[in-house]
Design a protein around this motif. Structure first.
Motif, PDB file in Angstrom:
ATOM      1  N   GLY A   1      -3.318  -2.756   0.774  1.00  0.00           N
ATOM      2  CA  GLY A   1      -1.846  -3.165   0.524  1.00  0.00           C
ATOM      3  C   GLY A   1      -1.701  -4.747   0.849  1.00  0.00           C
ATOM      4  O   GLY A   1      -0.749  -5.258   1.281  1.00  0.00           O
TER       5      GLY A   1
ATOM      6  N   ASP B   1      -0.160  -8.193   0.631  1.00  0.00           N
ATOM      7  CA  ASP B   1       0.930  -8.551   0.288  1.00  0.00           C
ATOM      8  C   ASP B   1       0.692  -9.987  -0.300  1.00  0.00           C
ATOM      9  O   ASP B   1       0.507 -11.127   0.510  1.00  0.00           O
ATOM     10  N   TYR B   2       0.468 -10.267  -1.284  1.00  0.00           N
ATOM     11  CA  TYR B   2       0.403 -11.712  -2.126  1.00  0.00           C
ATOM     12  C   TYR B   2       1.757 -12.378  -2.470  1.00  0.00           C
ATOM     13  O   TYR B   2       1.704 -13.553  -2.929  1.00  0.00           O
ATOM     14  N   ASP B   3       2.682 -11.790  -2.205  1.00  0.00           N
ATOM     15  CA  ASP B   3       4.160 -12.352  -2.317  1.00  0.00           C
ATOM     16  C   ASP B   3       4.593 -13.088  -1.131  1.00  0.00           C
ATOM     17  O   ASP B   3       5.196 -12.527  -0.499  1.00  0.00           O
TER      18      ASP B   3
END
Length: 498
Positions: A135, A137-139
């Motif tokens: 999971g 999160d690259y945002d």
């Protein structure tokens, strides 16, 4: 929009295309993105507030740049040429940081600040081996992407910040996605702590151009890389171009026929040097790119066709444009203002102000933008009647030697420690090789013998570094000041010129 998305777009569109070449090793866009995502894991696990680079350009610098972007942590490349005392101060301002590069120097200067340090090769390997967490999160959003420390004056350097939105605005306004052919290659030889180097990386990745890194510039090495990699594009500062031409004149051979475009900037280009370059590279398009750190790189351009037209013109007005920096980008508003803030007409010199989405004008300490979003560049110049921008000096008297900003104050402070020096002024003097060099006007303290030039040069070299060593030293009875006690540097320049 986060700058990491630019790499993700390139990797999705051409996973197996070569993205980066450094010291003979080649990285595809897919491999570069995977390593950046591995760096994300290292950065998140470290809890660092910044990702710093204390090293030359390498694959590690590119991986760290995009890993920091994915993690939402500012990327802060540091000038590894700084004196220990200056570097220690900057390291303290970004603690705790994940630092890539000179681990021994960081441990010696700041042993107790909580930095996590990776030597270059160790960081690259760790990023490649890192396993993506479930999971991930690259945002990371659109916060601060880059933090670059200014050269400073007599005070501490300011921390200029560029947000993702500033950099993306610059890229979208100047580069077409996937516009490069697979054979296109951009040779990047400017230091990693220079905004031009960062802009060259990001723009080449968005265009899907192969990036060829030269960690330490030397003219023969540059020429050999152009030949070996069939480089099509390059960015240089004027000093680099001078040394490249000198190497060619000395008989160093390289096949440079692949070079379609050379952009230059970062300092004043001597007119005779660009004229010689246009003669020596008849099939290469030259671009003069004027910009600042605070503007996410370029805000005005003199393009290849304008160079050739000016070089061959019989009309004096057209020929004079070769000494300009061209016209503002379509996405940039530019004004010339007087001392009271009034907009000046064409032909009248004043301070250059710019506005646009790519313009940050922001520092960690405060924003320099006015109420309407205009940024005062502290550069002086004027616009001619056709909209071409001519620079006429630095409003803050910074000396720009070979693309490096030098504060007169730091040199003056060192010289004033000499028992025979009562007063001193450091100013820019013209230099065919460096664009500008350091000139000194000094006042001898009463009752003291005049020290030799070499003694003063060695004092500066020992306390600062060789780029600060003056090319000319002149002893004068007194220095010119106005009624308010302000040193008149323009008059000092005239004294040195005479």
């Amino acid at each position: 929009m986060n700058i990491a998305l630019l790499l993700e777009m390139a990797a999705d569109a051409a996973t197996d295309r070569i993205a980066l070449v450094c010291d003979g090793k080649r990285w595809t866009y897919g491999e570069l993105l995977a390593a950046a995502r591995g760096a994300y894991e290292l950065i998140v696990d470290s809890g660092a507030s910044h990702v710093a680079l204390l090293d030359e350009s390498s694959e590690a610098s590119v991986i760290a740049l995009f890993g920091a972007a994915l993690a939402g942590v500012p990327y802060c490349p540091l000038n590894y040429r700084l004196a220990d005392a200056d570097l220690a101060g900057l390291l303290g301002r970004i603690a705790p940081a994940l630092i890539v590069g000179d681990a021994a120097r960081v441990a010696r200067l700041t042993p107790d600040q909580g930095h996590v340090v990776y030597p270059r090769a160790e960081f690259t390997l760790a990023a490649q081996e890192a396993v993506a967490s479930d999971g991930a999160d690259y945002d990371a959003g659109e916060g601060v992407a880059i933090q670059l420390f200014t050269s400073g004056t007599t005070a501490a350097p300011k921390a200029a910040i560029l947000r993702h939105s500033n950099l993306v605005s610059y890229i979208l306004g100047t580069v077409e996605f996937a516009s490069a052919e697979e054979s296109d290659a951009a040779l990047v030889s400017v230091p990693p702590y220079h905004i031009a180097g960062i802009a060259a990386l990001i723009s080449s990745i968005y265009a899907q151009r192969r990036i060829v890194l030269l960690p330490a510039f030397a003219p023969d090495a540059w020429l050999k890389l152009v030949d070996a990699e069939r480089a099509t594009n390059a960015f240089v500062v004027p000093t680099m171009l001078s040394r490249i031409i000198h190497a060619l004149d000395k008989g160093i051979y390289a096949d440079i026929s692949s070079l379609r475009s050379i952009a230059y900037g970062g300092g004043k280009m001597p007119l005779e040097l660009i004229q010689r370059a246009l003669d020596l590279f008849p099939d290469t398009g030259f671009t003069n790119a004027y910009g600042l750190t605070e503007t996410s790189s370029t805000v005005a351009l003199l393009g290849p066709e304008e160079h050739r037209a000016a070089h061959g013109a019989s009309d004096p007005k057209v020929r004079a444009r070769l000494a300009s920096v061209g016209k503002p980008l379509p996405t940039i508003e530019l004004e010339i203002r007087g001392e009271s803030g009034e907009v000046l007409p064409h032909g009248q010199p004043g301070e250059i102000y710019v506005r646009g989405d790519q313009v940050s004008g922001e520092y960690r300490e405060k924003s320099a933008l006015d109420a309407d979003g205009w940024f005062p560049t502290r550069d002086a110049g004027y616009l001619d009647e056709d909209g071409y921008l001519f620079l006429s000096g630095r409003a803050d008297d910074v000396i720009v030697r070979g693309g490096e900003n030098i504060s007169p104050g730091e040199i003056e402070d060192v010289l004033l420690t000499h028992p025979a020096i009562a007063d001193v002024a450091a100013v820019a003097i013209p230099s065919a090789e460096w664009g500008e060099a350091v000139g000194l006007a000094a006042v001898l303290r009463g009752g003291c013998d005049q020290p030799g030039d070499e003694e003063l040069k060695e004092l500066i070299r020992a306390r600062l570094r060789s780029s600060r060593v003056p090319e000319r030293i002149l002893f004068v009875p007194s220095l010119p000041y106005n009624e308010m006690g302000k040193l008149l540097r323009r008059e000092v320049k005239l004294i040195l010129a005479e």
